[in-house]
Each structure stands twice: as C-alpha cells, then as structure tokens.
Design a protein around this motif. Structure first.
Motif, PDB file in Angstrom:
ATOM      1  N   ARG A   1     -16.227   6.707 -13.731  1.00 40.73           N
ATOM      2  CA  ARG A   1     -16.890   7.278 -12.553  1.00 40.73           C
ATOM      3  C   ARG A   1     -17.440   8.665 -12.766  1.00 40.73           C
ATOM      4  O   ARG A   1     -18.440   9.032 -12.186  1.00 40.73           O
ATOM      5  CB  ARG A   1     -15.939   7.248 -11.360  1.00 40.73           C
ATOM      6  CG  ARG A   1     -16.076   5.943 -10.609  1.00 40.73           C
ATOM      7  CD  ARG A   1     -15.039   5.759  -9.561  1.00 40.73           C
ATOM      8  NE  ARG A   1     -14.969   6.823  -8.596  1.00 40.73           N
ATOM      9  CZ  ARG A   1     -14.078   6.837  -7.613  1.00 40.73           C
ATOM     10  NH1 ARG A   1     -13.228   5.866  -7.504  1.00 40.73           N
ATOM     11  NH2 ARG A   1     -14.054   7.835  -6.763  1.00 40.73           N
TER      12      ARG A   1
ATOM     13  N   ASP B   1     -12.468   4.996  -1.470  1.00 40.16           N
ATOM     14  CA  ASP B   1     -11.829   5.933  -2.380  1.00 40.16           C
ATOM     15  C   ASP B   1     -12.905   6.700  -3.147  1.00 40.16           C
ATOM     16  O   ASP B   1     -12.815   6.880  -4.357  1.00 40.16           O
ATOM     17  CB  ASP B   1     -10.920   5.165  -3.351  1.00 40.16           C
ATOM     18  CG  ASP B   1      -9.997   6.098  -4.118  1.00 40.16           C
ATOM     19  OD1 ASP B   1     -10.191   7.323  -4.023  1.00 40.16           O
ATOM     20  OD2 ASP B   1      -9.100   5.612  -4.823  1.00 40.16           O
ATOM     21  N   TYR B   2     -13.966   7.063  -2.448  1.00 46.42           N
ATOM     22  CA  TYR B   2     -15.072   7.789  -3.060  1.00 46.42           C
ATOM     23  C   TYR B   2     -15.442   8.932  -2.129  1.00 46.42           C
ATOM     24  O   TYR B   2     -15.861   8.679  -1.002  1.00 46.42           O
ATOM     25  CB  TYR B   2     -16.309   6.887  -3.191  1.00 46.42           C
ATOM     26  CG  TYR B   2     -16.144   5.686  -4.061  1.00 46.42           C
ATOM     27  CD1 TYR B   2     -16.473   5.740  -5.413  1.00 46.42           C
ATOM     28  CD2 TYR B   2     -15.712   4.478  -3.536  1.00 46.42           C
ATOM     29  CE1 TYR B   2     -16.354   4.621  -6.208  1.00 46.42           C
ATOM     30  CE2 TYR B   2     -15.587   3.350  -4.332  1.00 46.42           C
ATOM     31  CZ  TYR B   2     -15.917   3.429  -5.671  1.00 46.42           C
ATOM     32  OH  TYR B   2     -15.803   2.323  -6.466  1.00 46.42           O
TER      33      TYR B   2
ATOM     34  N   VAL C   1      -4.529   5.438   7.405  1.00 44.22           N
ATOM     35  CA  VAL C   1      -5.329   4.725   6.402  1.00 44.22           C
ATOM     36  C   VAL C   1      -4.384   3.896   5.539  1.00 44.22           C
ATOM     37  O   VAL C   1      -3.554   4.444   4.809  1.00 44.22           O
ATOM     38  CB  VAL C   1      -6.113   5.710   5.504  1.00 44.22           C
ATOM     39  CG1 VAL C   1      -6.942   4.957   4.477  1.00 44.22           C
ATOM     40  CG2 VAL C   1      -7.000   6.595   6.360  1.00 44.22           C
ATOM     41  N   ALA C   2      -4.493   2.567   5.651  1.00 43.94           N
ATOM     42  CA  ALA C   2      -3.621   1.707   4.847  1.00 43.94           C
ATOM     43  C   ALA C   2      -4.121   1.653   3.414  1.00 43.94           C
ATOM     44  O   ALA C   2      -3.344   1.698   2.480  1.00 43.94           O
ATOM     45  CB  ALA C   2      -3.574   0.301   5.440  1.00 43.94           C
ATOM     46  N   VAL C   3      -5.436   1.529   3.263  1.00 50.29           N
ATOM     47  CA  VAL C   3      -5.998   1.345   1.927  1.00 50.29           C
ATOM     48  C   VAL C   3      -7.198   2.257   1.716  1.00 50.29           C
ATOM     49  O   VAL C   3      -8.066   2.364   2.573  1.00 50.29           O
ATOM     50  CB  VAL C   3      -6.451  -0.124   1.712  1.00 50.29           C
ATOM     51  CG1 VAL C   3      -7.116  -0.291   0.360  1.00 50.29           C
ATOM     52  CG2 VAL C   3      -5.275  -1.067   1.834  1.00 50.29           C
ATOM     53  N   TRP C   4      -7.206   2.909   0.546  1.00 54.66           N
ATOM     54  CA  TRP C   4      -8.401   3.609   0.065  1.00 54.66           C
ATOM     55  C   TRP C   4      -9.037   2.663  -0.925  1.00 54.66           C
ATOM     56  O   TRP C   4      -8.509   2.470  -2.016  1.00 54.66           O
ATOM     57  CB  TRP C   4      -8.019   4.936  -0.585  1.00 54.66           C
ATOM     58  CG  TRP C   4      -7.363   5.878   0.363  1.00 54.66           C
ATOM     59  CD1 TRP C   4      -6.027   5.981   0.635  1.00 54.66           C
ATOM     60  CD2 TRP C   4      -8.020   6.857   1.193  1.00 54.66           C
ATOM     61  NE1 TRP C   4      -5.812   6.965   1.583  1.00 54.66           N
ATOM     62  CE2 TRP C   4      -7.020   7.513   1.943  1.00 54.66           C
ATOM     63  CE3 TRP C   4      -9.353   7.238   1.375  1.00 54.66           C
ATOM     64  CZ2 TRP C   4      -7.307   8.527   2.854  1.00 54.66           C
ATOM     65  CZ3 TRP C   4      -9.634   8.253   2.277  1.00 54.66           C
ATOM     66  CH2 TRP C   4      -8.616   8.877   3.015  1.00 54.66           C
TER      67      TRP C   4
ATOM     68  N   GLY D   1      -1.114  -0.704  -4.333  1.00 50.82           N
ATOM     69  CA  GLY D   1      -0.900   0.699  -3.973  1.00 50.82           C
ATOM     70  C   GLY D   1      -1.901   1.181  -2.941  1.00 50.82           C
ATOM     71  O   GLY D   1      -1.758   2.268  -2.398  1.00 50.82           O
ATOM     72  N   GLY D   2      -2.936   0.383  -2.688  1.00 48.45           N
ATOM     73  CA  GLY D   2      -3.930   0.761  -1.694  1.00 48.45           C
ATOM     74  C   GLY D   2      -4.600   2.089  -2.001  1.00 48.45           C
ATOM     75  O   GLY D   2      -5.053   2.783  -1.102  1.00 48.45           O
ATOM     76  N   GLY D   3      -4.668   2.445  -3.282  1.00 53.78           N
ATOM     77  CA  GLY D   3      -5.306   3.708  -3.642  1.00 53.78           C
ATOM     78  C   GLY D   3      -4.470   4.921  -3.296  1.00 53.78           C
ATOM     79  O   GLY D   3      -4.932   6.046  -3.369  1.00 53.78           O
ATOM     80  N   ARG D   4      -3.212   4.682  -2.898  1.00 52.76           N
ATOM     81  CA  ARG D   4      -2.366   5.817  -2.497  1.00 52.76           C
ATOM     82  C   ARG D   4      -1.301   6.121  -3.525  1.00 52.76           C
ATOM     83  O   ARG D   4      -0.536   7.052  -3.365  1.00 52.76           O
ATOM     84  CB  ARG D   4      -1.704   5.511  -1.155  1.00 52.76           C
ATOM     85  CG  ARG D   4      -2.730   5.378  -0.050  1.00 52.76           C
ATOM     86  CD  ARG D   4      -2.207   4.538   1.095  1.00 52.76           C
ATOM     87  NE  ARG D   4      -0.920   5.009   1.547  1.00 52.76           N
ATOM     88  CZ  ARG D   4      -0.569   5.053   2.822  1.00 52.76           C
ATOM     89  NH1 ARG D   4      -1.418   4.666   3.741  1.00 52.76           N
ATOM     90  NH2 ARG D   4       0.610   5.469   3.172  1.00 52.76           N
TER      91      ARG D   4
ATOM     92  N   TYR E   1       0.821  -1.211   0.000  1.00 48.65           N
ATOM     93  CA  TYR E   1       0.000   0.000   0.000  1.00 48.65           C
ATOM     94  C   TYR E   1       0.847   1.249   0.000  1.00 48.65           C
ATOM     95  O   TYR E   1       0.575   2.218   0.678  1.00 48.65           O
ATOM     96  CB  TYR E   1      -0.976  -0.012   1.190  1.00 48.65           C
ATOM     97  CG  TYR E   1      -1.650  -1.344   1.346  1.00 48.65           C
ATOM     98  CD1 TYR E   1      -2.276  -1.941   0.242  1.00 48.65           C
ATOM     99  CD2 TYR E   1      -1.633  -2.032   2.542  1.00 48.65           C
ATOM    100  CE1 TYR E   1      -2.865  -3.186   0.354  1.00 48.65           C
ATOM    101  CE2 TYR E   1      -2.230  -3.275   2.656  1.00 48.65           C
ATOM    102  CZ  TYR E   1      -2.834  -3.846   1.561  1.00 48.65           C
ATOM    103  OH  TYR E   1      -3.409  -5.071   1.664  1.00 48.65           O
TER     104      TYR E   1
ATOM    105  N   LYS F   1      -5.610  13.048  -2.484  1.00 47.48           N
ATOM    106  CA  LYS F   1      -5.011  11.716  -2.600  1.00 47.48           C
ATOM    107  C   LYS F   1      -3.546  11.806  -3.031  1.00 47.48           C
ATOM    108  O   LYS F   1      -2.710  11.009  -2.602  1.00 47.48           O
ATOM    109  CB  LYS F   1      -5.787  10.870  -3.619  1.00 47.48           C
ATOM    110  CG  LYS F   1      -7.190  10.490  -3.199  1.00 47.48           C
ATOM    111  CD  LYS F   1      -7.218   9.263  -2.294  1.00 47.48           C
ATOM    112  CE  LYS F   1      -6.541   8.082  -2.924  1.00 47.48           C
ATOM    113  NZ  LYS F   1      -7.171   7.665  -4.182  1.00 47.48           N
TER     114      LYS F   1
ATOM    115  N   GLN G   1     -11.665   0.692  -3.584  1.00 47.56           N
ATOM    116  CA  GLN G   1     -12.577   1.025  -4.669  1.00 47.56           C
ATOM    117  C   GLN G   1     -13.636  -0.041  -4.879  1.00 47.56           C
ATOM    118  O   GLN G   1     -14.720   0.250  -5.363  1.00 47.56           O
ATOM    119  CB  GLN G   1     -11.792   1.208  -5.969  1.00 47.56           C
ATOM    120  CG  GLN G   1     -10.950   2.465  -5.956  1.00 47.56           C
ATOM    121  CD  GLN G   1     -10.716   3.025  -7.341  1.00 47.56           C
ATOM    122  OE1 GLN G   1     -11.320   2.613  -8.309  1.00 47.56           O
ATOM    123  NE2 GLN G   1      -9.822   3.987  -7.425  1.00 47.56           N
TER     124      GLN G   1
END
Lengths: 298, 343
Positions: free
Chosen positions: A264, B164-165, B203-206, A247-250, A166, B340, B208
C-alpha cells in the motif's frame, strides 16, 4: 516440515527405526551423497536463498548511515507495539494449544489402536482443508447471528450478541484452530514411544494414577511438549489471514503491517528491516526448538 | 562494499533472467498484452467493456491479473523485468508512481481519445473508472443520509464497518464534525482523529477488501457500513445513499521501460477505454462509470440512480485531493497505525 506432518511422526521417530551410523565416522568424512544432493542444493541457493538475501539487503542503506531503517524501527513506537502484540498473541496461542493439545494427545494415547487411527485421521484431516475456509467458518459459528450467539439468545443466557469476533479472542480462536495439530502430532508420537513398562512398574510399587502421571508420564513427554510449543509459537508469528479476517482490522500483527508497507505504501526498506528482525527472531526460536528436540530424544 | 555485493547480486539476477527462454526469444509482433487490475466485478467489466472489442479489432489477447497495487509496479520496474504492460493505480498511487518514476508518459496522439473529462486525461495516466465511497446499511436498519448520522450511535444504533484506509474515512470524519466538503483540504488531521475516537468503540470491523462490507451487512455482523459504491448498489436488502459520498477516479498507467511496440498496443487498448459505447457495457457489469462526457445518455434509464457520475449523484459528492494525500502519505499512515493500535 511437510514430511514431518504427512506421516504424523517426527523425523527422529522414523530415524529411530533406521540403523544408526557410529558417531565416530560422522564428521570426519564428507557427508555421503553430497554429489547427488548438489544440484538440488544449488537450485535452492539460486532460486530461494539469493532472492531472499537480495530482499533483506534493501534494509541496509547505501548512504553514510547504513542502519537507518533499523534505527527507525527501534524508534518507531508503532513497529515495536505491533511486534509486541504479535509476540503476545503467539504466546497466548501457544498456551491455548498446550491446554487443549496435551489432554487431546493423552486421550488419543489411551485409546485402542483402531480408535487411535480414526482420531489421528480426524486430526490430520484439517490439513486438507483450506485455511481460508477454516477461518471463515468461525464467522458462521461465532458471529453475531452465528450458531453460538443464536443459541445463547434463544436460551435466554444473553440479551444481545456476545462479541466473540473482531478482537484478540477471535484471532486466538483462529490461530489455535489451525495450529493445534502441529502440537498434537509430535506430542502423540512422543507418547507412543514411551515405555509402558515404566508405568506398570510404578503401579506395581503402589503409586497412585496421579502420581504416575506427574512423576513419570509428564516428565518424559515434557520435552516433546516444549518442542511443539516453540513450533506453534514460531508459526503464529507469521499469521496473516487469521488476523485479517477474525481480527476485523483491530488486531494488527507483523505480517499485516508488512503487507501495508509493501503493497500500500512502497516503503520496502522498512519492510526489509522488519523482515530481517523477524527472520533472526524465528531462527533463534528454531535453534531453541532443535535443542529441545534433541534433548527429548535422550 | 554494499554496492559491490549489490552489483554482484544484480549480475547474478540478470544472468538467471537471461537463462530464461523468454529473455532470449526474438521479439515477435505483439500477440498478447498483460494487465494488472483490481479484480472482482471491476475486472470482469474491463474484460467485457474494453478487452473484448480491442481483441476483436486487433487480434491481440489481454491477460488479466489481480489484485493491483503500487508494490507490484515498483517490483517489476526496479527489477527491470516487466511482467505487465498496463497497470491499474488509484489516484493517490499514481501520484506516488510519478514521484518514484515508475510510469511512462502516455502518447495521447496515438490514443486518439473520444471526448473525456479533463481529470481523466493526465500525462501519465488514463482515468478509466469513477467509483464512490458511500454510506450503506441493512434494509432493516434505520435509514441514514449523512456522515453526522453515521456518527450518531444514539439515534442510529448498530455496529459499523469502516474502511481500513485513511483516504476513505478521514474526510468523512471531518464532514461529520461539521466541515463543509469544499473546505476539506488541507485536512485537519487532529480534528479528524479526534472525531474517529468518538466512534471507534462502535466499529466492529475495519475492512480492507471491497467485498467485505456487503458481506458483513448481509451476515448481520454490522448494520451500517462505508462501502465502495459498486459493491452495494445492486445488492439485495442493502440500502445506500450517494449523499456526501467521496467520488474518485482510478487510472490505467504504463510501467516505465516498456518496449515501444507493446506501448503502441497499449495505446490502442486505451482508445477503446475512451469510447462511450464500451463504457456503457462495462457499467452494465458493475455500477461504476467511465470518463466519457456523453455516457449518461447510454446508461439504462431504470438504473440511472445507481451510478456515481450521473448529474444527480455527482452533485452531492466531493472529490479527493490526491496531491495532498501524496504529500502527507507518511504522516497520515503513521498516525493511522497509531490510532488503530489504540483500539
């Protein structure tokens, strides 16, 4: 691409075995076999190139400022940052692949023929496993309760879990894992082509092993390393699954941003502009790749 | 020039489409409908709850495809090549689809709905499934019950997984900062992002995909997560609370330009969706609930606490304001990406 990989040997290596056509005759006459190829070419043109151009044409606004989406791209710090971040990750991945790939190819080259086939099979094997599975398996290995962290804790090296995932490191582990064969295979092929008598000659002249490597082996295989590096770099630019999972969204990369703009929030014009820029970049790098590869054949 | 090229392309595309057998086939009576929905257990609940009774009544098959998304709808409407007759949209996406003129008006006279809640009965969308965004945590972590506690990493140590929203996390950040759910809109973006800055290092993960939070909790990658309710209420070793959850409704809509006979068939399918008995079947597959007013009575008593719309849960939650989100979509998305990138 696929043909290049499945045999494990670059096209030009195969081509070396075929009798070459005299240069003078080429270019004057139409390439032989054009009528036979035409249906396939038209097929590709209609079903691949036309839709692609259609899509890219969305990035040009029909109004009085046709390039406004490109302007937005240049001004939007977000887009530029993500593009920069993507290129940065591609560079690090390329570096990691070189550091791991060159020694691996060198070691393969030094093995006996039978062992070579075995190791080659192990390298090619990864192509048959889904990228999704390979990406997820890193969570099992590097996660909080993964093998590595549990070992570290039980050995008393660390108190808490180390965050391997992540973050950028996790993404680069994933991309390097997927792309390593793309560098190793062409490099290994180039090493096989190298005339071993050159090394023997140097040895008989009294050169040390290190000197032989740096004066003969490395310079002769360097073009293949450069070509493979560019290939890895290009492929990293389009990675989507790896940053999404590891990447965990990061760790935002271009493909993830395109997903956002297309799926989206319907801002396809911006997405088309980014895609065009990415395509042009990729083609430039690909041209460099072709040029380097041609050089490597001399 | 551009328009000339464009129309040239269009002519070409159209001719390619015409060459396809489907374009030339004479329209027979509708034998099959195509649906785009969110997939996962939610998709299975559509199959069991609504498609099966519909097919039994009419003989019309329904083919499902997932995932859903505004992108797909826009693609097929703009290409004038509809590959689906009914699509699932979130409440915010429905607002955008209306603004882009991508959806048909529904024919409520033809649907003849059983009694359903008002927010489910829109001109161009049928609200078919309530779902919540709620707090969940590993059973071995310290239980929490408010957004304020999720932000309190001193008292409740552990890694977090957040959506992630922006739609599913900005309101929570404001509530954690002391805003009352009734006073959320218009959202104070500055305040929400300032609050997110305070938690981002934990926060480890965002995430989806809805499947991620329960998986991350299970793998002990995180100890606390914000999750869609249906994914965690039946999961083992995961606790949850509906307190201060965000209740939302997802819609079915019909793509613009659909043929009349296909639209009529979709209206019949939509009638099945308004039947409480069918909704109870769907709720048995995944713990999300349909829009019928009398649904509670049909749900299994022992699992009543797990549904988002039973009175006990509905009263401690808040609704989102899709109109506000639509009006501010670009601004929010821009700021969200910038936030982000600063991680």
């Amino acid at each position: 691409m696929a043909g290049r990989i499945s045999s494990g040997l670059p096209m030009h290596v195969m081509a070396d075995l075929a009798p070459t056509i005299p240069r003078a005759r080429r270019g004057l006459t139409a390439p032989a076999g054009l009528p036979q190829v035409a249906p396939a070419a038209v097929f590709i043109l209609l079903l691949f190139n036309v839709p692609l151009l259609l899509m890219l044409s969305w990035s040009i606004d029909p109004g009085d400022n046709p390039f406004k989406y490109y302007a937005a791209l240049a001004q939007g710090s977000v887009y530029m940052k993500v593009l920069g971040n993507t290129i940065y990750i591609a560079l690090l991945t390329t570096f990691a692949c070189c550091m791991l790939g060159y020694p691996l190819a060198y070691w393969m080259w030094s093995l006996r023929a039978r062992s070579q086939i075995l190791v080659l099979a192990l390298v090619v094997l990864t192509f048959w496993i889904s990228i999704l599975v390979r990406t997820y398996s890193w969570i099992v290995i590097l996660g909080n309760d993964g093998i590595v962290n549990r070992s570290l804790r039980s050995l008393g090296v660390t108190e808490t879990s180390v965050a391997f995932l992540y973050n950028q490191f996790g993404v680069i582990v994933g991309t390097t894992n997927v792309l390593l064969p793309f560098l190793v295979l062409p490099l290994f092929a180039a090493m096989l082509k190298l005339d071993r008598r050159l090394l023997q000659a140097a040895e008989s002249m009294g050169a040390s092993q290190a000197r032989i490597f740096f004066r003969i082996f490395l310079p002769l295989t360097f073009p293949a390393l450069a070509a493979g590096s560019i290939l890895v770099f290009i492929l990293t630019l389009g990675f989507f699954i790896t940053p999404a999972i590891l990447g965990g969204g990061r760790v935002p990369m271009i493909a993830n941003m395109l997903d956002l703009l297309i799926n989206r929030m319907p801002r396809w014009e911006n997405a088309a502009a980014i895609s065009t820029v990415l395509l042009v970049l990729t083609l430039l790098f690909y041209a460099a790749y072709q040029w380097v590869e041609k050089k490597s054949r001399i | 020039m551009k328009s000339a090229i464009n129309s040239g392309f269009k002519a070409l595309t159209v001719s390619v489409l015409l060459m396809s057998v489907f374009g030339l086939a004479a329209r027979a009576e509708v034998k099959e409908l195509r649906m785009i929905e969110a997939g996962g257990p939610s998709g299975e609940s559509v199959e069991k709850g609504y498609i099966e009774p519909f097919t039994a009544k009419t003989g019309i098959k329904v083919t499902r495809e997932s995932p859903a998304g505004l992108g797909k709808l826009r693609a097929m409407v703009e290409a004038k090549n509809l590959t689906a007759d009914v699509v699932e949209l979130s409440s915010g996406e429905l607002e955008q689809a209306k603004a882009l003129d991508l959806v048909e008006k529904l024919d409520w006279d033809a649907i003849k709905p059983d009694p359903i809640f008002g927010e489910a009965k829109l001109d161009d969308g049928l609200g078919w499934q309530y779902y919540s965004t709620i707090l969940a945590w590993r059973a071995d972590a310290k239980p929490i019950s408010t957004w304020e506690e999720l932000w309190d990493v001193e008292k409740f140590p552990g890694k977090r997984a957040l959506p992630d929203y922006p739609t599913y996390i900005l309101p929570m950040a404001l509530i954690a900062d002391g805003v009352k759910p009734a006073d959320l809109y218009p959202l104070d973006l500055d305040r929400a992002f300032a609050k997110l800055d305070k938690i981002k290092d934990h926060v480890a993960v965002w995430w989806q995909a809805g499947a991620q939070p329960p998986q991350l909790l299970k793998d002990n990658e995180v100890q606390y997560a914000v999750s869609w309710s249906g994914r965690v209420v039946d999961a083992e070793n995961i606790d949850f609370t509906y307190n201060q959850g965000q209740l939302d409704l997802t819609y079915f809509a019909v793509p613009k330009g659909i043929a009349a006979d296909r639209k009529a068939a979709v209206m019949q399918l939509m009638h099945e969706i308004t039947v409480a008995k069918n909704q109870a079947v769907a709720a048995g597959v995944v713990a999300y609930t349909g829009p019928s007013e009398g649904l509670d009575a049909l749900l299994p008593k022992d699992k009543l606490d797990t549904y988002p719309t039973v009175a006990k849960n509905k009263n401690v939650q808040f609704l989102m304001d899709p109109k506000w989100w639509y009006d501010h979509a670009d601004e929010v998305e821009q700021r969200w990406q910038e936030f982000k990138l600063g991680l």
